[in-house]
Design a protein around this motif. Structure first.
Motif, PDB file in Angstrom:
ATOM      1  N   ASP A 141       0.825  -1.210   0.000  1.00  0.00           N
ATOM      2  CA  ASP A 141       0.000   0.000   0.000  1.00  0.00           C
ATOM      3  C   ASP A 141       0.864   1.267   0.000  1.00  0.00           C
ATOM      4  O   ASP A 141       0.519   2.271  -0.634  1.00  0.00           O
ATOM      5  CB  ASP A 141      -0.926   0.013   1.211  1.00  0.00           C
ATOM      6  N   ARG A 171      -9.180  -4.352  -1.788  1.00  0.00           N
ATOM      7  CA  ARG A 171      -8.362  -4.090  -0.598  1.00  0.00           C
ATOM      8  C   ARG A 171      -8.320  -2.590  -0.301  1.00  0.00           C
ATOM      9  O   ARG A 171      -8.417  -2.167   0.851  1.00  0.00           O
ATOM     10  CB  ARG A 171      -6.951  -4.627  -0.828  1.00  0.00           C
ATOM     11  N   SER A 175      -9.559  -0.667   3.042  1.00  0.00           N
ATOM     12  CA  SER A 175      -8.595   0.117   3.823  1.00  0.00           C
ATOM     13  C   SER A 175      -9.063   1.547   4.031  1.00  0.00           C
ATOM     14  O   SER A 175      -8.687   2.183   5.009  1.00  0.00           O
ATOM     15  CB  SER A 175      -7.232   0.129   3.118  1.00  0.00           C
ATOM     16  N   ASP A 183      -9.039  -2.192  12.170  1.00  0.00           N
ATOM     17  CA  ASP A 183      -8.134  -3.055  11.421  1.00  0.00           C
ATOM     18  C   ASP A 183      -7.102  -3.710  12.328  1.00  0.00           C
ATOM     19  O   ASP A 183      -6.805  -4.898  12.196  1.00  0.00           O
ATOM     20  CB  ASP A 183      -7.438  -2.238  10.327  1.00  0.00           C
ATOM     21  N   ALA A 213      -7.851   2.789   7.742  1.00  0.00           N
ATOM     22  CA  ALA A 213      -6.837   1.760   7.958  1.00  0.00           C
ATOM     23  C   ALA A 213      -5.670   1.885   6.994  1.00  0.00           C
ATOM     24  O   ALA A 213      -4.569   1.409   7.279  1.00  0.00           O
ATOM     25  CB  ALA A 213      -7.474   0.381   7.839  1.00  0.00           C
ATOM     26  N   LEU A 214      -5.908   2.523   5.840  1.00  0.00           N
ATOM     27  CA  LEU A 214      -4.833   2.693   4.857  1.00  0.00           C
ATOM     28  C   LEU A 214      -3.634   3.389   5.466  1.00  0.00           C
ATOM     29  O   LEU A 214      -2.487   3.153   5.045  1.00  0.00           O
ATOM     30  CB  LEU A 214      -5.356   3.485   3.657  1.00  0.00           C
TER      31      LEU A 214
END
Length: 545
Positions: A141, A171, A175, A183, A213-214
């Protein structure tokens, strides 16, 4: 033909603010052929990354974590130099930082895959493979963010509709829509491991339950790439930006407070265009012509105070924005050694939901709010653990960050004012808390220097909206293309850089925001970093679109 090869007058760019984003923008625009003037309200450069000196003590006043090393290296390469040539950078790993969670022994954090694996296995058997998978995913990511989402102005969606992005779309959506807290909680049970992976939200001016969450990508760069420190302090980094900007040709005026961004006489119903900047210094008011203005000042202040017109000020827009958190900061000189503390230390309540609720539960809009409310989860920096030049022999340099709510007309410290009683209460309580959690029973008695700032100081010095300390919170609605364009919708020739615009909060983001202004002016719609070194490519009539 470049601007330097043309006989025509170079485009004049005025940059407002000589913080990290302002200096970076000035250097890049100068290198790209602009005639650049920087106007800085304070009498020193650096902005929030300024330096405070008291006798032989020297405190970095703001940023103290060196993360995302690729962003720094890339920025220096734009000037045909490198981090190694400009700074004496050392990596911290003995430990990288220390965590004090209420009711638990101190936790040493060393970086690198193997060290992190062993730590997780020790505290939660069976979690080693889980953290390995998590960090591998965060690395993916992180690389995707650098290649697609950070060095871009989101002017063309086709740059994002690539096979690699489409293949990770599921995904990516998870995220963005799942919180960092959720997460992490679903993966790990141990309180200390959850806190280790969630506290990054605070450095994004947000709370773990509100942060996508990213942003766990910060856990990758922290725990795998490591934590560094420039010897001499972060002021050496600011000095390097100042030097690169002036060497490129920028003129930097300090003690120059911008009063108004002037615009040409546009016909009724049409967009105006920047024409100049009115500023004030010790000798009076002055006007400087401008073809381009880049405001690295607080964006809300720029739109509401520096630009005329109700549409440009966007009061309804700002009413919906989240200013993030503020801080009370304490700069302490302490007699004797503090081996209990690492270079970086984090102090957490065992149940820290109340700490975040105290800071983020609602937007405080006036000084009538509880002015003594603060988070008992704190951040401490002890640079004298690494750098003997920041304190005299036999003393320690200690920086304490105490999260508090953002508010208008908030409390102030003693640095530029008479300290508000609420500030004194907060700092005294924080010092007592540090003493209790770390076992430094006589900490208060050993303090020989004490300087403080509060939300009101951020508002006074930096025109920070609601006295926020870092920039807008990184919630979903204030991330990526939701964070806002770096070009004004209402005034041609006005651009933005810094922590209150895209891509966000932190030193690397400020450097990237400066580069994104250059990309915007060049009509560069690519989604990755500019090729290094930066060479001027535009002529006067193609710049400033």
């Amino acid at each position: 033909m470049t601007q330097h090869e043309s006989s025509a007058r170079p485009q004049r760019a005025v940059v407002i603010g000589a913080g990290v984003a302002g200096l970076a923008t000035a250097g890049l625009l100068s290198r790209d052929g602009y005639d650049v003037v920087v106007l800085e309200k304070e009498h020193q450069v650096g902005g929030r990354a300024g330096v405070l000196v008291d006798e032989d003590f020297r405190w970095d006043m703001g940023p103290s974590w060196w993360l995302m090393p690729e962003a720094f290296e890339h920025f220096y390469q734009l000037f045909d130099t490198s981090v190694e040539e400009e700074l004496d950078l050392v990596y911290l790993n003995d430990p990288a930082f220390r965590i004090f969670t209420q009711g638990y022994p101190a936790l040493e954090i060393s970086t690198g895959h193997q060290n992190v694996y062993e730590l997780f296995e020790q505290l939660e058997p069976g979690s080693g493979p889980v953290i390995e998978r998590y960090l591998r995913g965060m690395e993916t990511d992180y690389r995707m963010a650098i290649e697609r989402f950070l060095y871009t102005n989101f002017t063309q969606l086709r740059g994002l509709a690539t096979p690699d992005i489409l293949g990770k779309l599921g995904r990516l959506l998870r995220s963005l829509t799942r919180s960092l807290d959720a997460d992490v909680t679903k993966r790990f049970r141990d309180t200390r491991l959850r806190q280790l992976l969630s506290y990054a939200a605070v450095f994004l001016s947000s709370a773990p339950k509100s942060t996508p969450a990213l942003y766990g990508i910060l856990n990758y760069t922290t725990l795998v790439e490591g934590v560094a420190y420039p010897m001499g302090g972060f002021s050496t980094f600011v000095d390097s930006l100042h030097r690169l900007a002036t060497q490129a040709g920028a003129t930097i005026l300090t003690g120059a407070e911008v009063l108004h961004i002037e615009q040409d006489d546009a016909s009724k119903g049409k967009r105006g265009r920047v024409a100049g900047v009115l500023y004030r210094n010790e000798s009076g008011q002055h006007r400087i012509e401008a073809d381009v203005v880049v405001s690295c000042a607080d964006r809300q202040h720029t739109e509401s105070q520096l630009v005329a017109g109700a549409r440009a000020s966007r009061p309804r827009y700002w009413k919906r924005r989240n200013p993030g958190m503020s801080c009370v900061l304490a700069y302490l000189g302490v007699a004797g050694d503090l081996p209990e503390l690492a270079h970086h230390s984090l102090i957490f309540s065992r149940d820290w939901d109340a700490d975040f609720a105290a800071v983020f539960s609602q937007h405080r809009t006036s000084a009538s709010s509880n002015r003594s409310q603060f988070s008992e989860s704190l951040y401490l920096c002890r640079p004298s653990a690494t750098d003997p030049t920041v304190a005299p022999a036999g003393y320690e340099n200690l920086f304490v960050l105490i999260p508090v709510p953002a508010m208008d007309d908030g409390i102030v410290g003693n640095l530029n004012h008479s300290e508000d009683p609420e500030t004194t209460v907060i700092v005294d309580a924080a010092i007592d808390l540090v003493a209790e959690r770390t076992g430094i029973a006589d900490l208060a008695q050993r303090i020989v220097k004490r300087h403080t700032v509060g939300p009101g100081d951020f508002q006074d010095r930096f025109n920070a909206w609601q006295g926020n300390a870092l920039g807008l919170a990184h919630t979903l609605s204030q991330s990526a293309f939701f964070r806002g364009s770096n070009v004004s919708k209402y005034l041609d020739g006005l651009y933005f850089a810094g922590s209150t615009t895209a891509p966000g909060v932190g030193l690397p983001m400020c450097l990237i925001s400066a580069e994104n202004v250059v990309k915007r002016l060049r009509d560069d719609t690519t989604t990755g970093p500019v090729q290094t070194p930066l060479d001027p490519i535009a002529t006067p009539d193609t710049h400033n679109r």
